[in-house]
Write an enzyme that holds these catalytic residues in place. Sequence first.
Site, mmCIF file in Angstrom:
data_model
loop_
_atom_site.group_PDB
_atom_site.id
_atom_site.type_symbol
_atom_site.label_atom_id
_atom_site.label_comp_id
_atom_site.label_asym_id
_atom_site.label_seq_id
_atom_site.Cartn_x
_atom_site.Cartn_y
_atom_site.Cartn_z
ATOM 1 N N GLU A 3 0.822 -1.220 0.000
ATOM 2 C CA GLU A 3 0.000 0.000 0.000
ATOM 3 C C GLU A 3 0.852 1.264 0.000
ATOM 4 O O GLU A 3 1.284 1.729 1.058
ATOM 5 C CB GLU A 3 -0.941 0.011 1.227
ATOM 6 C CG GLU A 3 -1.807 1.271 1.268
ATOM 7 C CD GLU A 3 -2.766 1.338 2.465
ATOM 8 O OE1 GLU A 3 -2.693 0.469 3.355
ATOM 9 O OE2 GLU A 3 -3.581 2.266 2.492
ATOM 10 N N LYS A 22 -2.538 -2.129 -3.078
ATOM 11 C CA LYS A 22 -3.584 -1.272 -2.498
ATOM 12 C C LYS A 22 -3.205 0.186 -2.747
ATOM 13 O O LYS A 22 -2.496 0.799 -1.940
ATOM 14 C CB LYS A 22 -3.724 -1.556 -0.994
ATOM 15 C CG LYS A 22 -4.737 -0.657 -0.286
ATOM 16 C CD LYS A 22 -5.163 -1.228 1.051
ATOM 17 C CE LYS A 22 -6.037 -0.240 1.805
ATOM 18 N NZ LYS A 22 -6.724 -0.824 2.954
#
Length: 341
Positions: free
Chosen positions: A177, A222
């Site tokens: 992420e 992500k």
Amino acid sequence: MTERLQDIAQKMMSNGKGLLAADESTGTIKKRFDTIGLESTETSRRDYREMLFRTDEAMTKCISGVILYEETLFQKAADGTPFVEIIKAAGAVPGIKVDKGAKPQTFFPGETVTEGLDGLADRLKTYYEAGARFAKWRGVIAIGDGLPTWGSIKANAQALARYAALCQQAGIVPIVEPEVLMDGKPGTHSIDRCAEVTEWVLRTVFTDLYDARVDLEGMILKPNMVIDGKNARKASVEEVAEKTVKVLKATVPSTVPGIAFLSGGQSSEEATAHLSAINAGYDLPWSVTFSYGRALQEAALHAWGGKQENVAAGQRAFRHRAEMNSLAARGNWKQELEKAA
Ligand code: 13P
């Protein structure tokens, strides 16, 4: 037999399901509870998360995985059932946030680097034994005057890559992420500036993942959507979808099985509308779904308000958002469905 990373990742990305990010650190969940005037204690955190994880219709039909904070991974529901068992019984995969937060980066004013690599290999063994089959690490990139810098992007990308390699060695799927903030300060940047920075960050991250010998088929990305700053929002749903897809197609190899967006401060309905437009309008080489924290929980948190008698209302609110996002993961969400509910 240990499951293959690719199979876990596929399972997390299939059937219009997505991820519930319920991994707020103790500091962050306190901020969320402050908005409903509730004290954050081990018991109130348990009650809140139990309400979510026991929303059966949402969990079984819409949620493929839940990201937990360390406390929750080892926590039990009021009746003594471990949360991990409740999540698995709903057919979802338990996961764990393993980073130790974004800390000010020395010599880089206004920027952060995420910590938590020391001792991570040992922690991952413990998390695996507790049932976690995926993990999350968030690097944070702020857009501002003269920011971000290459030094900060590089430091965060290298940490993400080292984390991902350690996860894969432990049999855990890494969610990678790199978040380019929409709600940083001043939060007035344009969507095109977000596109430029997001492309730079993702190119760097995938180079570092390659250099660290991470298997791209056994990870999930992500990312943020490409969107203008929170204090200057004006881009349409179509523009956000178009510019997001353009940057992802330019930077994310098609061997990556899935992309699960963060919501990052978008309103709950905006986050759903954007995801649906991305899935409806474009031919994409990856499964694309949600991994939302605030956009899945905000309505439920407020409907609940910390009161036992409101658990059913909180669960209805969570179920509604989960269903809307599950439709969006297939490109089938329509605004009328919000009003109907
Ligand atoms: P938000 O969807 O609230 O941005 O949270 C997702 C997340 O896991 C951030 O790390």
